[in-house]
Design a protein around this motif. Structure first.
Motif, PDB file in Angstrom:
ATOM      1  N   LEU A 180      16.422   5.655 -16.926  1.00  0.00           N
ATOM      2  CA  LEU A 180      17.409   5.575 -16.879  1.00  0.00           C
ATOM      3  C   LEU A 180      19.105   5.667 -16.860  1.00  0.00           C
ATOM      4  N   ALA A 181      19.026   5.779 -15.322  1.00  0.00           N
ATOM      5  CA  ALA A 181      20.376   6.081 -14.817  1.00  0.00           C
ATOM      6  C   ALA A 181      21.852   4.592 -14.848  1.00  0.00           C
ATOM      7  N   LYS A 182      20.813   3.655 -14.891  1.00  0.00           N
ATOM      8  CA  LYS A 182      21.658   2.319 -15.065  1.00  0.00           C
ATOM      9  C   LYS A 182      22.151   2.375 -16.027  1.00  0.00           C
ATOM     10  N   VAL A 183      21.902   2.623 -17.441  1.00  0.00           N
ATOM     11  CA  VAL A 183      22.697   3.132 -18.519  1.00  0.00           C
ATOM     12  C   VAL A 183      23.485   4.553 -18.544  1.00  0.00           C
ATOM     13  N   PHE A 184      22.657   5.094 -17.878  1.00  0.00           N
ATOM     14  CA  PHE A 184      23.501   6.385 -18.896  1.00  0.00           C
ATOM     15  C   PHE A 184      23.792   7.191 -17.571  1.00  0.00           C
TER      16      PHE A 184
ATOM     17  N   VAL B  40      26.387   8.609 -28.826  1.00  0.00           N
ATOM     18  CA  VAL B  40      27.499   7.322 -29.893  1.00  0.00           C
ATOM     19  C   VAL B  40      28.110   7.392 -28.866  1.00  0.00           C
ATOM     20  N   GLY B  41      28.319   5.210 -28.160  1.00  0.00           N
ATOM     21  CA  GLY B  41      29.601   4.800 -28.154  1.00  0.00           C
ATOM     22  C   GLY B  41      29.168   3.785 -27.746  1.00  0.00           C
ATOM     23  N   ASP B  42      29.405   3.534 -26.538  1.00  0.00           N
ATOM     24  CA  ASP B  42      29.314   2.223 -25.643  1.00  0.00           C
ATOM     25  C   ASP B  42      29.171   2.652 -23.945  1.00  0.00           C
ATOM     26  N   ALA B  43      28.606   3.273 -23.742  1.00  0.00           N
ATOM     27  CA  ALA B  43      29.331   3.694 -22.185  1.00  0.00           C
ATOM     28  C   ALA B  43      28.614   1.935 -20.766  1.00  0.00           C
ATOM     29  N   LYS B  44      28.886   2.406 -20.087  1.00  0.00           N
ATOM     30  CA  LYS B  44      28.573   1.707 -18.874  1.00  0.00           C
ATOM     31  C   LYS B  44      27.936   2.354 -17.856  1.00  0.00           C
TER      32      LYS B  44
END
Length: 402
Positions: free
Chosen positions: A184-188, A336-340
């Protein structure tokens, strides 16, 4: 809008929330729900967690009882498949050839498990190879995982990692094949990816990072996972490499479709009489000012309620931030949110109880609380604000003071 007859295609959480909200708001018209599963509409998160581990019964995550649909005059048709939409005559064609007329139509068709890239993964249909999307999938998987079972999980997204944790809790031996260096590092980002990897390794999960799987084979009546790290035997294989929104009905009906069905901030499609909600919707978010396709529990509930408001003529819009949660071993997380993944991360707290903030140009894009509870609403209020990273990291300053 207030149509006389509303038809809903799809019978998941979003659909069940929609009809409940319509009745709660006083709608007394005809309500029909078409679903291709045999179970009453239910929530999906427990499938990879509590239900798989035996802690949750189906009734615990069923949205409305059968009696509720009867008492509220909702025509719920299970084991029924819609095959096309006739927009000109405003009716839905079912697999048995019958048609259902509508004044307003809501597509809540959800998503299905991905089988591979351009071609399905070799061996995906072998006995012992599972997907996890439906209650039926979860029941089949649950029957095969016991103490000592060798489980192989292909994929390191949320479903894969949750099933890995649940399988270990049942005493299974678990191997996760992750195509990435960190789950999940690509997302978080790497900070959370490292934490998740170490968590699973501490609990005995063999996480093979940077490993691509070529397929699954049956050798001497045993399954083998074939990867660029060699072949490994397994008794149970879970294929958990993502999901594909079910947009075919919308596409063949001529609606505007991208990854999901394109809808506006009120969830209306390019045909104003057709709304789309849940996993299949690619909706315009007024806060983030772009189309979003979100496949999470919270979004299904909120969009079900928003669609009810739209159908009844209320002026409401898709203005909330994405939210999701996960439970794995002793880790409980809310985001919660919309991170890159490229956003800067700031961590406050201890090794096992902490908050992660994601920032872009010093502005908070997302936040997650890990093993700290009753703070997510506060974190939601911080998203979008510009705050000094040093203050975010300083846990002598309370979240409310930020």
């Amino acid at each position: 809008m207030n149509p006389e007859t509303i038809v809903v295609i799809g019978a998941g959480l979003a659909a069940a929330t929609l009809v409940r909200e319509l009745r709660a708001r006083g709608y007394d018209g005809v309500l029909r729900v078409i679903g291709d599963e045999s179970a009453l509409p239910y929530e999906r998160p427990p499938l990879s967690k509590g239900f798989l581990q035996g802690a949750d019964e189906v009734a615990d995550f069923t949205v409305n009882t059968a009696a509720w649909y009867a008492e509220n005059h909702v025509d719920l048709r299970l084991d029924t498949r819609a095959i096309s939409i006739d927009r000109k005559h405003q009716h839905v064609v079912l697999a048995d050839g019958t048609t259902i007329d509508y004044d307003a139509l809501v597509l809540a068709t959800g998503a299905r498990s991905r089988l591979g890239g351009s071609e399905p993964m070799a061996g995906h249909d072998l006995p012992g190879v599972h997907l996890l999307r439906t209650l039926k999938d979860a029941q089949a998987l649950k029957e095969q995982i016991t103490d000592g079972t060798q489980v192989a999980v292909i994929g390191s997204g949320w479903i894969g990692m949750e099933v890995a944790a649940s399988s270990r809790a049942l005493g299974a031996r678990v191997t996760v094949y992750s195509p990435d260096d960190l789950p999940l590092a690509k997302v978080f980002g790497e900070r959370f990816g490292h934490h998740l990897l170490e968590l699973h390794q501490r609990h005995g999960v063999d996480v093979r990072t940077g490993t691509r799987v070529q397929g699954i084979e049956l050798v001497d009546r045993h399954l083998q996972v074939v990867s660029d790290a060699g072949s490994s035997r397994a008794e149970v294989v879970l294929l958990a490499i993502g999901a594909v929104p079910n947009v075919e009905l919308a596409e063949t009906a001529g609606l505007e479709v991208d990854r999901g069905v394109i809808v506006d901030a009120s969830l209306r499609s390019s045909d104003s009489k057709i709304l789309v909600i849940g996993d299949a919707a690619q909706a315009f978010n007024t806060r983030l000012r772009r189309q979003l396709q979100v496949e999470h529990w919270d979004n299904a509930i909120r969009q079900g309620k928003l669609a009810a408001a739209t159908l009844l003529g209320a002026d409401e819009s898709y203005d909330w931030l994405p939210y999701f949660f996960t439970d794995q071993f002793d880790l409980g997380m809310e985001y919660v949110g919309d991170a890159k993944a490229t956003d800067e991360t700031v961590v406050r707290g201890t090794e096992n109880e902490f908050v992660i903030f994601w920032l872009r140009e010093r502005r908070i894009t997302a936040a997650a609380n890990v093993n700290i509870w009753d703070v997510n609403d506060t974190l939601r209020a911080l998203v979008g604000r510009e705050i000094d990273p040093a203050r975010l990291a300083d846990d002598s300053i309370t979240l409310e003071e930020l």
